[in-house]
Design a protein around this motif. Structure first.
Motif, PDB file in Angstrom:
ATOM      1  N   ILE A 262      45.297  37.058   6.697  1.00  0.00           N
ATOM      2  CA  ILE A 262      45.893  35.470   6.664  1.00  0.00           C
ATOM      3  C   ILE A 262      45.749  34.922   8.027  1.00  0.00           C
ATOM      4  O   ILE A 262      46.067  35.628   8.875  1.00  0.00           O
ATOM      5  N   PRO A 263      44.950  33.916   8.080  1.00  0.00           N
ATOM      6  CA  PRO A 263      44.398  33.206   9.382  1.00  0.00           C
ATOM      7  C   PRO A 263      45.568  32.727  10.137  1.00  0.00           C
ATOM      8  O   PRO A 263      46.939  32.543   9.657  1.00  0.00           O
ATOM      9  N   ALA A 264      45.422  32.529  11.342  1.00  0.00           N
ATOM     10  CA  ALA A 264      46.900  32.307  12.418  1.00  0.00           C
ATOM     11  C   ALA A 264      46.842  30.507  12.212  1.00  0.00           C
ATOM     12  O   ALA A 264      47.810  30.053  12.713  1.00  0.00           O
ATOM     13  N   TRP A 265      45.980  29.917  11.451  1.00  0.00           N
ATOM     14  CA  TRP A 265      46.085  28.421  11.320  1.00  0.00           C
ATOM     15  C   TRP A 265      46.432  28.096   9.729  1.00  0.00           C
ATOM     16  O   TRP A 265      46.048  28.953   8.609  1.00  0.00           O
ATOM     17  N   SER A 266      46.788  26.875   9.592  1.00  0.00           N
ATOM     18  CA  SER A 266      47.022  26.210   8.192  1.00  0.00           C
ATOM     19  C   SER A 266      45.792  25.943   7.685  1.00  0.00           C
ATOM     20  O   SER A 266      44.886  25.117   7.977  1.00  0.00           O
ATOM     21  N   GLN A 267      45.770  26.011   6.231  1.00  0.00           N
ATOM     22  CA  GLN A 267      44.769  25.973   5.424  1.00  0.00           C
ATOM     23  C   GLN A 267      45.228  24.668   4.554  1.00  0.00           C
ATOM     24  O   GLN A 267      45.325  24.927   3.163  1.00  0.00           O
ATOM     25  N   ASP A 268      45.936  23.757   4.872  1.00  0.00           N
ATOM     26  CA  ASP A 268      46.579  22.702   4.227  1.00  0.00           C
ATOM     27  C   ASP A 268      45.622  21.636   3.847  1.00  0.00           C
ATOM     28  O   ASP A 268      44.901  21.164   4.547  1.00  0.00           O
ATOM     29  N   ILE A 269      45.619  21.575   2.460  1.00  0.00           N
ATOM     30  CA  ILE A 269      44.529  20.595   2.024  1.00  0.00           C
ATOM     31  C   ILE A 269      45.319  19.175   1.617  1.00  0.00           C
ATOM     32  O   ILE A 269      44.537  18.325   0.778  1.00  0.00           O
ATOM     33  N   ASP A 270      46.409  18.925   1.860  1.00  0.00           N
ATOM     34  CA  ASP A 270      47.190  17.865   1.777  1.00  0.00           C
ATOM     35  C   ASP A 270      47.521  17.382   0.326  1.00  0.00           C
ATOM     36  O   ASP A 270      47.067  16.667  -0.285  1.00  0.00           O
ATOM     37  N   MET A 271      48.384  18.380  -0.180  1.00  0.00           N
ATOM     38  CA  MET A 271      48.740  18.168  -1.877  1.00  0.00           C
ATOM     39  C   MET A 271      49.261  17.052  -2.194  1.00  0.00           C
ATOM     40  O   MET A 271      49.260  16.622  -3.068  1.00  0.00           O
ATOM     41  N   PRO A 272      50.314  16.449  -1.163  1.00  0.00           N
ATOM     42  CA  PRO A 272      50.844  15.248  -1.547  1.00  0.00           C
ATOM     43  C   PRO A 272      49.895  13.957  -1.643  1.00  0.00           C
ATOM     44  O   PRO A 272      50.243  13.504  -2.620  1.00  0.00           O
ATOM     45  N   ARG A 273      48.886  13.858  -0.936  1.00  0.00           N
ATOM     46  CA  ARG A 273      47.923  12.758  -1.254  1.00  0.00           C
ATOM     47  C   ARG A 273      47.302  13.236  -2.484  1.00  0.00           C
ATOM     48  O   ARG A 273      47.038  12.113  -3.294  1.00  0.00           O
ATOM     49  N   ILE A 274      46.647  14.439  -2.824  1.00  0.00           N
ATOM     50  CA  ILE A 274      46.228  14.634  -3.957  1.00  0.00           C
ATOM     51  C   ILE A 274      46.653  14.362  -5.251  1.00  0.00           C
ATOM     52  O   ILE A 274      46.331  13.924  -6.129  1.00  0.00           O
ATOM     53  N   ALA A 275      48.202  14.889  -5.175  1.00  0.00           N
ATOM     54  CA  ALA A 275      49.126  14.787  -6.201  1.00  0.00           C
ATOM     55  C   ALA A 275      49.193  13.197  -6.532  1.00  0.00           C
ATOM     56  O   ALA A 275      49.305  12.810  -7.939  1.00  0.00           O
ATOM     57  N   THR A 276      49.453  12.321  -5.597  1.00  0.00           N
ATOM     58  CA  THR A 276      49.717  10.994  -5.819  1.00  0.00           C
ATOM     59  C   THR A 276      48.360  10.310  -6.505  1.00  0.00           C
ATOM     60  O   THR A 276      48.623   9.321  -7.422  1.00  0.00           O
ATOM     61  N   MET A 277      47.246  10.643  -6.057  1.00  0.00           N
ATOM     62  CA  MET A 277      46.141  10.086  -6.403  1.00  0.00           C
ATOM     63  C   MET A 277      46.015  10.493  -8.052  1.00  0.00           C
ATOM     64  O   MET A 277      45.771   9.835  -8.754  1.00  0.00           O
ATOM     65  N   ALA A 278      46.108  11.939  -8.132  1.00  0.00           N
ATOM     66  CA  ALA A 278      45.865  12.221  -9.559  1.00  0.00           C
ATOM     67  C   ALA A 278      46.895  11.798 -10.722  1.00  0.00           C
ATOM     68  O   ALA A 278      46.383  11.433 -11.763  1.00  0.00           O
ATOM     69  N   ARG A 279      48.049  11.742 -10.112  1.00  0.00           N
ATOM     70  CA  ARG A 279      49.172  11.268 -11.180  1.00  0.00           C
ATOM     71  C   ARG A 279      49.004   9.602 -11.061  1.00  0.00           C
ATOM     72  O   ARG A 279      49.592   9.258 -12.232  1.00  0.00           O
ATOM     73  N   LYS A 280      48.520   8.831 -10.355  1.00  0.00           N
ATOM     74  CA  LYS A 280      48.346   7.516 -10.563  1.00  0.00           C
ATOM     75  C   LYS A 280      47.247   7.334 -11.602  1.00  0.00           C
ATOM     76  O   LYS A 280      47.366   6.427 -12.512  1.00  0.00           O
ATOM     77  N   ALA A 281      46.119   8.258 -11.800  1.00  0.00           N
ATOM     78  CA  ALA A 281      45.045   8.329 -12.623  1.00  0.00           C
ATOM     79  C   ALA A 281      45.649   8.810 -14.098  1.00  0.00           C
ATOM     80  O   ALA A 281      45.247   8.185 -15.146  1.00  0.00           O
ATOM     81  N   GLN A 282      46.541   9.797 -13.973  1.00  0.00           N
ATOM     82  CA  GLN A 282      46.969  10.858 -15.171  1.00  0.00           C
ATOM     83  C   GLN A 282      48.472  10.720 -15.071  1.00  0.00           C
ATOM     84  O   GLN A 282      49.048  11.517 -14.580  1.00  0.00           O
ATOM     85  N   PRO A 283      49.370   9.620 -15.324  1.00  0.00           N
ATOM     86  CA  PRO A 283      50.728   9.812 -15.349  1.00  0.00           C
ATOM     87  C   PRO A 283      51.351  10.981 -15.862  1.00  0.00           C
ATOM     88  O   PRO A 283      50.787  11.273 -17.033  1.00  0.00           O
ATOM     89  N   GLY A 284      52.248  11.811 -15.165  1.00  0.00           N
ATOM     90  CA  GLY A 284      53.065  12.768 -15.903  1.00  0.00           C
ATOM     91  C   GLY A 284      51.887  14.274 -15.711  1.00  0.00           C
ATOM     92  O   GLY A 284      52.383  15.209 -16.313  1.00  0.00           O
ATOM     93  N   LEU A 285      51.031  14.118 -15.044  1.00  0.00           N
ATOM     94  CA  LEU A 285      50.104  15.421 -14.993  1.00  0.00           C
ATOM     95  C   LEU A 285      50.834  16.391 -14.583  1.00  0.00           C
ATOM     96  O   LEU A 285      51.645  16.352 -13.230  1.00  0.00           O
ATOM     97  N   LEU A 286      50.767  17.563 -15.169  1.00  0.00           N
ATOM     98  CA  LEU A 286      51.510  18.592 -14.677  1.00  0.00           C
ATOM     99  C   LEU A 286      50.404  19.352 -13.340  1.00  0.00           C
ATOM    100  O   LEU A 286      49.009  19.270 -13.649  1.00  0.00           O
ATOM    101  N   ILE A 287      50.920  19.740 -12.321  1.00  0.00           N
ATOM    102  CA  ILE A 287      49.864  20.348 -11.106  1.00  0.00           C
ATOM    103  C   ILE A 287      50.447  21.763 -11.291  1.00  0.00           C
ATOM    104  O   ILE A 287      51.490  22.065 -11.141  1.00  0.00           O
ATOM    105  N   VAL A 288      49.630  22.698 -11.300  1.00  0.00           N
ATOM    106  CA  VAL A 288      49.988  23.981 -11.042  1.00  0.00           C
ATOM    107  C   VAL A 288      49.337  24.749  -9.799  1.00  0.00           C
ATOM    108  O   VAL A 288      48.220  25.211  -9.929  1.00  0.00           O
ATOM    109  N   ASP A 289      49.911  24.327  -8.717  1.00  0.00           N
ATOM    110  CA  ASP A 289      49.154  24.948  -7.289  1.00  0.00           C
ATOM    111  C   ASP A 289      49.821  26.464  -7.238  1.00  0.00           C
ATOM    112  O   ASP A 289      50.746  26.723  -6.747  1.00  0.00           O
TER     113      ASP A 289
END
Length: 484
Positions: A262-289
């Motif tokens: 486990i690195p000492a730094w965050s590997q954050d890929i910004d899921m809120p931004r990805i989810a917002t974009m993905a659900r705009k294209a696919q309303p109701g999309l299930l996301i399984v992170d």
């Protein structure tokens, strides 16, 4: 070519499959189940989640470069203690060899219609297809990299954009569509920077000191997911693998128990931004992170395992038909009875079964896979009423009789009696708990017949019709419906 390997993954405390005479790896790459669950707030996501919970049975398809030599998917690229790899080849040479397989991968018999038909025949209701595994080889025509199926010997095939045609074939069978996508990409220079060695599965540089490079990777990931949700038709599930790519604050004891670095730094890929974009294209999309519990893990995914107890929130057991996710030579497939018994346990405990089936290098399922799936489907055709559209029963398992119970949406109770494999069908079966009311009709789902039954102390004893016994010499599981 490398020596083929079949693997079985062990997960302490949960039910797992194991067979003798196969290579057994440590659990370093298994995705364990989160212990907490957060229901989604979006009403469209909640509605689709309930629709997905009705399906109960799906297929996950791992297919990529690893099918060419028939080895464990992607993982031999990773330099970790549990990895089995040819020790006579230098690590850097191995990576060059593996990534060079893109010049050999030419699945000229690629037949997604065969896959979809096999899934339909098995009684499956949804699919999850690997658009990209950790090795970074894309099974769709991404514009973000040339490392893809449409740039190589398969490029001129009319179905070269593989994911597009897989999704179309399964949609034509009225199935829900899931896109598997690996958050880590070991081929991308913004994840594994060639400047440094690749010590393990994680990003190989300090993100805190190289924020520009990580931001490039985040944009790369965002753009690829954007292509999938905008250019490939209706998608119901975005199935994100690689749970070590996550915000540092979400790393807890569950994650540390994996045993991976486990690195000492965050590997954050910004899921809120990805989810917002993905659900705009696919309303109701299930996301399984996967394993990143919170608003973007819409259902949990225990791997090669079944939870000990029933769970009343959404989850799915990911279990292979054979003993490897992708194609390996001479894989040993579980019997149809074993798959049916597993499906019954998973559903009675509140989950869905996602069965892994790996196509061969040429792009087809082999005859043994197709036949095994048909056998499962034949059972579901007669007994699926106790599986599909059900929810858990308060009393879900009677240990003494190996009987599981589910509840239908009309408040009927289903009893699913698992019979020992390789033995004949008894003339009577019995169970404790969930006793029908006096005068209630008990129906054998396989035939639709009303059967004779009686109470015997705290048990119900059901007599099987002689016509059923004459017709069937063996049966994986008997299912009955009644009102309590």
């Amino acid at each position: 070519m490398k020596k083929a390997s079949i693997y079985t993954l062990l997960f302490a405390g949960l039910f797992v499959f194991a067979i003798p005479c196969v290579r057994v790896y440590a659990q370093g790459n298994i995705h364990q189940q989160s212990t907490t669950y957060q229901w989604p707030d979006d009403p469209l996501v909640r509605a689709k989640l309930e629709t997905w919970r009705d399906q109960k049975f799906g297929m996950i398809i791992h297919w990529g470069l690893y099918a060419v030599p028939g080895i464990i998917e992607s993982w031999e690229l990773c330099s970790e203690d549990w990895i089995g790899r040819d020790s006579t080849m230098a690590y850097e040479d191995y990576k060059k060899w593996y990534w060079g397989l893109n010049k050999q991968f030419n699945p000229v018999n690629f037949n997604p219609d065969q896959w979809a038909q096999a899934a339909k025949d098995a009684g499956m209701r949804y699919v999850v297809f690997t658009t990209k595994h950790h090795d970074g080889f894309n099974m769709f025509d991404t514009k973000q990299t040339d490392f893809k199926i449409t740039n190589g010997p398969f490029a001129n095939h009319p179905k070269a954009n593989v994911a597009k045609y897989v999704f179309e074939a399964f949609r034509n069978q009225q199935m829900m569509i899931g896109a598997y996508f690996s958050k880590p990409d070991w081929h991308c220079e913004y994840y594994w920077w060639p400047r440094y060695a690749t010590a393990d599965r994680n990003v190989n540089y300090d993100i805190r000191k190289n924020q520009w490079r990580w931001n490039k990777y985040k944009e790369f990931t965002y753009n690829q997911i954007g292509e999938l949700v905008n250019d490939y038709g209706k998608i119901d599930i975005l199935w994100l693998d690689g749970g070590w790519v996550r915000p540092l604050e979400t790393v807890n004891d569950e994650v540390r128990a994996w045993g991976a670095a486990i690195p000492a730094w965050s590997q954050d890929i910004d899921m809120p931004r990805i989810a917002t974009m993905a659900r705009k294209a696919q309303p109701g999309l299930l996301i399984v992170d996967r394993t990143v519990h919170g608003p973007y893990e819409n259902y949990q995914t225990p791997e090669q395992s079944i939870p000990k107890q029933k769970l009343d929130h959404p989850w799915e057991s990911c279990i292979t038909l054979g003993y490897a996710w992708g194609y390996v030579p001479n894989d040993q497939y579980k019997s149809s009875a074993k798959v049916i018994h597993t499906l019954i346990e998973v559903v009675a405990k509140g989950g869905s079964l996602l069965l892994g089936v790996g196509p061969g290098t040429d792009g087809t399922f082999n005859a043994a896979q197709v036949e095994r799936l048909k056998e499962v489907g034949a059972w579901l055709q007669s007994n699926g009423g106790a599986i599909y559209n059900t929810r858990t029963a308060d009393y879900y398992y009677d240990t003494g009789s190996d009987t599981y119970f589910t509840t239908g949406k009309s408040n009927e109770t289903f009893a699913l009696v698992r019979l020992p494999e390789g033995k004949g069908i008894p003339t009577t079966v019995s169970w404790s708990g969930n006793i029908p009311r006096n005068g209630t009709r008990v129906k054998l789902l396989a035939t639709g017949e009303t059967v004779k039954w009686k109470k015997d102390g705290d048990k119900v004893v059901v007599t099987l019709p002689s016509s059923f016994l004459k017709k069937n010499k063996a049966y994986a599981a008997l299912t009955f419906s009644f009102q309590k």
